[in-house]
Design a protein around this motif. Structure first.
Motif, PDB file in Angstrom:
ATOM      1  N   ALA A 208      38.780   4.912  63.296  1.00 27.64           N
ATOM      2  CA  ALA A 208      38.986   5.498  61.959  1.00 27.64           C
ATOM      3  C   ALA A 208      40.145   6.492  61.963  1.00 27.64           C
ATOM      4  CB  ALA A 208      37.699   6.183  61.496  1.00 27.64           C
ATOM      5  N   ILE A 209      40.252   7.294  63.027  1.00 27.82           N
ATOM      6  CA  ILE A 209      41.313   8.302  63.101  1.00 27.82           C
ATOM      7  C   ILE A 209      42.686   7.654  63.170  1.00 27.82           C
ATOM      8  CG2 ILE A 209      42.319  10.075  64.603  1.00 27.82           C
ATOM      9  CD1 ILE A 209      39.437  10.936  65.252  1.00 27.82           C
ATOM     10  N   LYS A 211      43.649   4.904  62.103  1.00 26.21           N
ATOM     11  CA  LYS A 211      43.998   4.173  60.894  1.00 26.21           C
ATOM     12  C   LYS A 211      44.031   5.074  59.659  1.00 26.21           C
ATOM     13  CE  LYS A 211      45.054   0.195  62.355  1.00 26.21           C
ATOM     14  NZ  LYS A 211      46.471  -0.211  62.202  1.00 26.21           N
ATOM     15  N   LEU A 212      44.010   6.390  59.878  1.00 22.12           N
ATOM     16  CA  LEU A 212      44.097   7.317  58.745  1.00 22.12           C
ATOM     17  C   LEU A 212      45.374   7.124  57.947  1.00 22.12           C
ATOM     18  CD1 LEU A 212      42.789  10.852  59.823  1.00 22.12           C
ATOM     19  CD2 LEU A 212      42.000   9.441  57.915  1.00 22.12           C
ATOM     20  N   ASP A 213      46.501   6.911  58.671  1.00 18.23           N
ATOM     21  CA  ASP A 213      47.767   6.758  57.965  1.00 18.23           C
ATOM     22  C   ASP A 213      47.771   5.504  57.096  1.00 18.23           C
ATOM     23  OD1 ASP A 213      47.627   5.167  60.165  1.00 18.23           O
ATOM     24  OD2 ASP A 213      49.671   5.545  60.873  1.00 18.23           O
ATOM     25  N   ASP A 214      47.141   4.424  57.561  1.00 18.85           N
ATOM     26  CA  ASP A 214      47.044   3.212  56.743  1.00 18.85           C
ATOM     27  C   ASP A 214      46.193   3.451  55.499  1.00 18.85           C
ATOM     28  OD1 ASP A 214      48.580   1.923  58.578  1.00 18.85           O
ATOM     29  OD2 ASP A 214      46.937   0.840  59.544  1.00 18.85           O
ATOM     30  N   ALA A 215      45.100   4.213  55.685  1.00 21.24           N
ATOM     31  CA  ALA A 215      44.260   4.547  54.534  1.00 21.24           C
ATOM     32  C   ALA A 215      45.029   5.407  53.538  1.00 21.24           C
ATOM     33  CB  ALA A 215      43.005   5.279  54.991  1.00 21.24           C
ATOM     34  N   GLY A 216      45.819   6.363  54.060  1.00 22.68           N
ATOM     35  CA  GLY A 216      46.631   7.201  53.175  1.00 22.68           C
ATOM     36  C   GLY A 216      47.668   6.398  52.416  1.00 22.68           C
ATOM     37  N   ILE A 234      46.583  12.718  53.014  1.00 19.95           N
ATOM     38  CA  ILE A 234      46.203  12.092  54.291  1.00 19.95           C
ATOM     39  C   ILE A 234      47.440  11.769  55.112  1.00 19.95           C
ATOM     40  CG2 ILE A 234      45.185  10.019  55.323  1.00 19.95           C
ATOM     41  CD1 ILE A 234      43.150  10.027  53.024  1.00 19.95           C
ATOM     42  N   ALA A 238      47.779  13.231  58.848  1.00 22.21           N
ATOM     43  CA  ALA A 238      47.571  12.342  59.996  1.00 22.21           C
ATOM     44  C   ALA A 238      48.426  12.698  61.214  1.00 22.21           C
ATOM     45  CB  ALA A 238      47.789  10.892  59.580  1.00 22.21           C
ATOM     46  N   LEU A 241      47.084  15.801  62.822  1.00 25.73           N
ATOM     47  CA  LEU A 241      45.791  15.561  63.454  1.00 25.73           C
ATOM     48  C   LEU A 241      45.968  14.902  64.819  1.00 25.73           C
ATOM     49  CD1 LEU A 241      42.694  15.534  63.365  1.00 25.73           C
ATOM     50  CD2 LEU A 241      42.823  13.346  62.143  1.00 25.73           C
TER      51      LEU A 241
END
Length: 314
Positions: A208-209, A211-216, A234, A238, A241
């Motif tokens: 999950a961490i 792929k944070l940039d993809d979610a953002g 996000i 990212a 983080l």
């Protein structure tokens, strides 16, 4: 004849009553055993939560530098390696506990020293150099770049699995301490349960961490202004983080490794325990500083020793 038949039926009824009674008792015992396994698994998971945080930080930093489309395959590769580690460690821990319990502490201390060495080596490469200079572009550079990226990915997975082995060993050792004296099936069930929960928890969060940039990016392209604002936040968060997790992962090597070493040296363990008993900020901070100091000192000595050994071989 009728009397014999009635006697036979009476015997059968008695046997069925006995079977029903024994089945009921067995079911109660099984339910109680299941409750014990659930309680012990929960307790062990709570006690290993600190190691879980260190494991998360250490493994999240391993993905740094991997191409975006290869992040999840790398995480999955490390997760599979972690499962193999635990498949080795669980029966090994049970065997050592039964046959040679005195081996547990020396083996854990060897693993702790290895973590300290890896942390000190990272710092040495970061602040004292040691990385080879980048090669200038040349014919065939693209092909070499692809080969280098594949080698980097393989090295990251191998290094993360190696580090996971030490952290998994500590998790298994803590869990084994909670189930000492329990029947072997209960010990095995609790150890296997904690191993699976920790692996799923750590690598699910790591996935999950990374792929944070993809979610953002996905949210920033939505029509909703709120979604766009959340996506941009996000995307800004990212990179910071990942940098924070890189620092935290290196620090965790010293804290976990140093903590294992401190626990294995009676004088240092009693000192840390005395500080913890004092409570307050002092009781929380001084043991951590002791762990970090012991880890940093041990790692520096091991790196220096390896450097001198390398020089001597040359």
């Amino acid at each position: 004849m009728a009397a014999s038949l009635l006697a036979l039926l009476d015997d059968i009824a008695s046997v069925l009553d006995d079977v029903a009674l024994m089945t009921k008792v067995a079911a109660r015992k099984s339910a109680a055993a299941a409750d014990d396994v659930a309680v012990l698994t929960k307790l062990s998971a709570q006690k290993t939560a600190g190691v879980l945080g260190d494991d998360l930080a250490l493994n999240a930093q391993q993905v740094a530098g991997v191409r975006a489309d290869r992040e999840l395959p790398v995480v999955w590769g490390v997760a599979k390696g972690s499962l193999v580690n635990k498949a080795i460690l669980v029966p090994a821990a049970l065997a050592i506990s039964a046959l040679a319990p005195w081996l547990v502490t020396p083996l854990l201390m060897a693993g702790g020293a290895f973590l300290c060495f890896e942390g000190a080596e990272k710092l040495a490469h970061r602040f004292l150099g040691g990385h080879e200079k980048e090669h200038e572009a040349a014919p065939g550079a693209d092909a070499r770049a692809e080969t280098d990226l594949a080698a980097l990915e393989k090295a990251k997975v191998k290094g993360a699995v190696r580090t996971d082995f030490v952290l998994s060993a500590e998790i298994i050792a803590i869990t084994l301490g909670n189930v000492t004296g329990q029947p072997l099936p209960t010990q095995l069930a609790v150890l296997a349960g904690v191993a699976l929960i920790m692996t799923a928890g750590v690598y699910g969060l790591v996935a999950a961490i990374v792929k944070l940039d993809d979610a953002g990016l996905f949210l920033s392209q939505r029509a909703s202004r709120a979604a766009q604002a959340a996506g941009r936040a996000i995307l800004r968060l990212a990179p910071w983080l990942m940098k924070l997790l890189t620092v935290a992962g290196t620090a965790a090597m010293f804290l976990v490794g140093g903590g294992i070493l401190v626990h294995g040296v009676p004088a240092l363990h009693h000192l840390a325990h005395g500080w913890q008993a004092a409570g307050g900020l002092t009781g929380a901070l001084l043991p951590l500083l002791l762990d970090a100091g012991a880890g940093l000192a041990t790692g520096a000595l091991l790196v220096a020793a390896m450097h001198l050994l390398h020089k001597a071989r040359q």
